[in-house]
Design an enzyme around this catalytic site. Structure first.
Site, mmCIF file in Angstrom:
data_model
loop_
_atom_site.group_PDB
_atom_site.id
_atom_site.type_symbol
_atom_site.label_atom_id
_atom_site.label_comp_id
_atom_site.label_asym_id
_atom_site.label_seq_id
_atom_site.Cartn_x
_atom_site.Cartn_y
_atom_site.Cartn_z
ATOM 1 N N ARG A 114 48.372 39.943 35.355
ATOM 2 C CA ARG A 114 48.554 40.670 36.614
ATOM 3 C C ARG A 114 47.497 40.339 37.666
ATOM 4 O O ARG A 114 47.823 40.053 38.821
ATOM 5 C CB ARG A 114 48.508 42.194 36.373
ATOM 6 C CG ARG A 114 49.807 42.793 35.937
ATOM 7 C CD ARG A 114 49.545 43.940 34.991
ATOM 8 N NE ARG A 114 48.981 43.407 33.764
ATOM 9 C CZ ARG A 114 49.721 42.912 32.763
ATOM 10 N NH1 ARG A 114 51.013 42.978 32.837
ATOM 11 N NH2 ARG A 114 49.159 42.375 31.690
ATOM 12 N N THR A 115 46.239 40.425 37.290
ATOM 13 C CA THR A 115 45.190 40.340 38.310
ATOM 14 C C THR A 115 45.149 38.943 38.934
ATOM 15 O O THR A 115 45.149 38.793 40.153
ATOM 16 C CB THR A 115 43.827 40.714 37.692
ATOM 17 O OG1 THR A 115 43.982 41.950 36.989
ATOM 18 C CG2 THR A 115 42.770 40.876 38.762
ATOM 19 N N LYS A 128 30.099 23.268 29.294
ATOM 20 C CA LYS A 128 28.884 22.451 29.123
ATOM 21 C C LYS A 128 27.628 23.285 29.321
ATOM 22 O O LYS A 128 26.519 22.758 29.318
ATOM 23 C CB LYS A 128 28.888 21.307 30.136
ATOM 24 C CG LYS A 128 30.110 20.421 30.081
ATOM 25 C CD LYS A 128 30.082 19.432 31.252
ATOM 26 C CE LYS A 128 31.481 18.952 31.599
ATOM 27 N NZ LYS A 128 31.518 18.343 32.924
ATOM 28 N N ARG A 143 36.845 36.992 37.069
ATOM 29 C CA ARG A 143 36.927 37.853 35.874
ATOM 30 C C ARG A 143 36.051 37.228 34.808
ATOM 31 O O ARG A 143 36.090 36.004 34.590
ATOM 32 C CB ARG A 143 38.354 37.978 35.366
ATOM 33 C CG ARG A 143 38.398 38.668 33.995
ATOM 34 C CD ARG A 143 39.779 39.042 33.571
ATOM 35 N NE ARG A 143 40.298 40.126 34.377
ATOM 36 C CZ ARG A 143 41.426 40.774 34.112
ATOM 37 N NH1 ARG A 143 42.151 40.434 33.056
ATOM 38 N NH2 ARG A 143 41.838 41.746 34.882
ATOM 39 N N HIS A 145 36.585 47.534 37.082
ATOM 40 C CA HIS A 145 37.748 46.771 37.545
ATOM 41 C C HIS A 145 38.165 47.386 38.880
ATOM 42 O O HIS A 145 39.181 48.072 38.982
ATOM 43 C CB HIS A 145 38.861 46.869 36.503
ATOM 44 C CG HIS A 145 39.965 45.860 36.643
ATOM 45 N ND1 HIS A 145 40.149 45.076 37.777
ATOM 46 C CD2 HIS A 145 40.967 45.511 35.786
ATOM 47 C CE1 HIS A 145 41.205 44.301 37.598
ATOM 48 N NE2 HIS A 145 41.713 44.547 36.404
HETATM 49 N N1 CP Z 1 45.637 45.302 34.610
HETATM 50 C C1 CP Z 1 45.101 44.092 34.408
HETATM 51 O O1 CP Z 1 43.919 43.844 34.722
HETATM 52 O O2 CP Z 1 45.946 43.194 33.852
HETATM 53 P P1 CP Z 1 45.601 41.678 33.492
HETATM 54 O O3 CP Z 1 44.547 41.713 32.395
HETATM 55 O O4 CP Z 1 46.877 41.052 33.059
HETATM 56 O O5 CP Z 1 45.017 41.038 34.729
#
Ligand code: CP
Length: 368
Positions: A51-52, A80, A101, A129
């Site tokens: 999603r993100t 590396k 991320r 998040h």
């Molecule tokens: N909700 C969410 O962060 O989903 P993903 O891990 O798929 O990005």
């Protein structure tokens, strides 16, 4: 123009958060398809995502911009041994905005401190998040009309779940009330609940979902974060603690929303998907307009949405004066300062708690 980053929901003032939510609604109605023409968004994903990452990419493409990046850090020079700081200083030359991320807590703050372009935290380990929080707020506001007085049950893995760590204080700030529903092993860390408690927003903490389901206006279910447990035995003891079923929903309010940041494993039975209260797929779809709004705002392309520089300069930013470290190391083994050893641990006072300091990277609290 001074840059703005989004590492924590606290990086946005209340007025800015409202403006982002309003802009997301505008983007959903009528997105300007050329707003980001000529701009490039980099997605640096050191951890899996559907999603993100894809909604950020979709958002940028829908605004007329382009994207580059990696979805598997092992295909980049991280394999590396390249640090987050160096990666950020390289990618700033290739892109106008970075979305990161990372499995390590505080990683996005390091990227933000070193990159000259805006950095958005797309999830840093079990810490925060923030863009998920904003799309959760957008979904609640859109479907319920207001957040004021809403009773929200945060349920499942409140210990390792970064989405609820970000969401709980902001919900409390916006007038919602909370039930924290988790077994003791998965209880919300105190530092994530402190603000909500101080605001009188915590109605209860209980392992018993059935006991509170009838009081909720929204149930925010979460996955038990298998990948964050120190051992598989500990995960096995708590997995499958909660399953939202049609039978459970028969005891809920007729207009209670079921939310989930997704992915789900077994927390919500498939039979619930057809219930009109199931809002998790609509929630995930809202990630696109919300992330369009965030990209536009942080690139300075949406006037009057966010101020050029509202956050106080972080003392850990390169080139800025570094205060004396209060102690040798952060006690949190998952903190980025324990993984990237060129970083100097930094601690700041905890408001209204003179005995405590918190790590400026991962927010872990220790005695001063
Ligand atoms: N909700 C969410 O962060 O989903 P993903 O891990 O798929 O990005």
């Amino acid at each position: 123009m001074p840059k703005r980053d989004l590492i924590s929901p606290d990086d946005l003032s209340p007025d800015e958060l409202t403006a982002i939510l309003d802009l997301a609604a505008e983007m959903e109605r009528d997105a300007p398809g050329d707003l980001c023409a000529g701009k490039i968004l980099a997605t640096l994903f050191y951890e899996p995502s559907t999603r993100t990452r894809l909604s950020f990419e979709s958002a940028m493409l829908r605004l007329g911009g382009r994207t580059l990046g990696f979805a598997d850090a092992q295909t980049s020079s991280v394999a590396k041994g390249e640090t987050i700081a160096d990666t950020a200083r390289i990618v700033q030359a290739y892109a106008d905005i970075i979305v990161m991320r990372h499995p390590i807590e505080g990683a996005a703050k390091v990227a933000a401190d070193y990159a000259s372009v805006p950095v958005i935290n797309a999830g840093d380990g079990g810490h925060m998040h923030p863009t998920q929080t904003i799309l959760d707020l957008y979904t609640l506001k859109k479907l319920k009309g207001t957040l004021e007085g809403l009773v929200v049950g945060l349920c499942g893995d409140l210990k390792y779940g970064r989405t609820v760590h970000s969401l709980a204080p902001v919900l409390a700030r916006l007038g919602a009330k909370l039930y924290c529903i988790a077994p003791p092993e998965l209880a919300m860390p105190e530092e994530c609940l402190r603000e909500a408690r101080a605001a009188g927003a915590v109605l209860g903490e209980t392992p018993d979902l059935d006991a509170v389901i009838g009081h909720l206006d929204a149930l925010y279910a979460t996955r038990v974060q298998k990948e964050r447990f120190p051992s598989s035995e500990e995960y096995e003891r708590v997995k499958g603690t909660y399953v939202v079923t049609a039978a459970l929903l028969s005891r809920a309010k007729p207009d209670m929303l079921v939310l989930h940041p997704l992915p789900r494993v077994d927390e919500i039975a498939y039979e619930v998907d057809d219930d009109p209260r199931a809002a998790y797929f609509r929630q995930a779809a809202n990630g696109v307009p919300v992330r369009m709004a965030l990209i536009a705002a942080l690139l300075g392309l949406a006037h009057d949405v966010i101020a050029p520089e509202a956050r106080a300069p972080e003392p850990s930013a390169p080139g800025r004066a570094r205060p004396q470290a209060a102690r040798e190391a952060c006690a949190n083994p998952r903190c980025v300062t324990n993984h990237e050893h060129h970083l100097t641990p930094q601690f700041a006072p905890v408001p209204d708690e003179p005995r405590l300091v918190h790590c400026m990277y991962c927010d872990h609290e220790v005695l001063a």
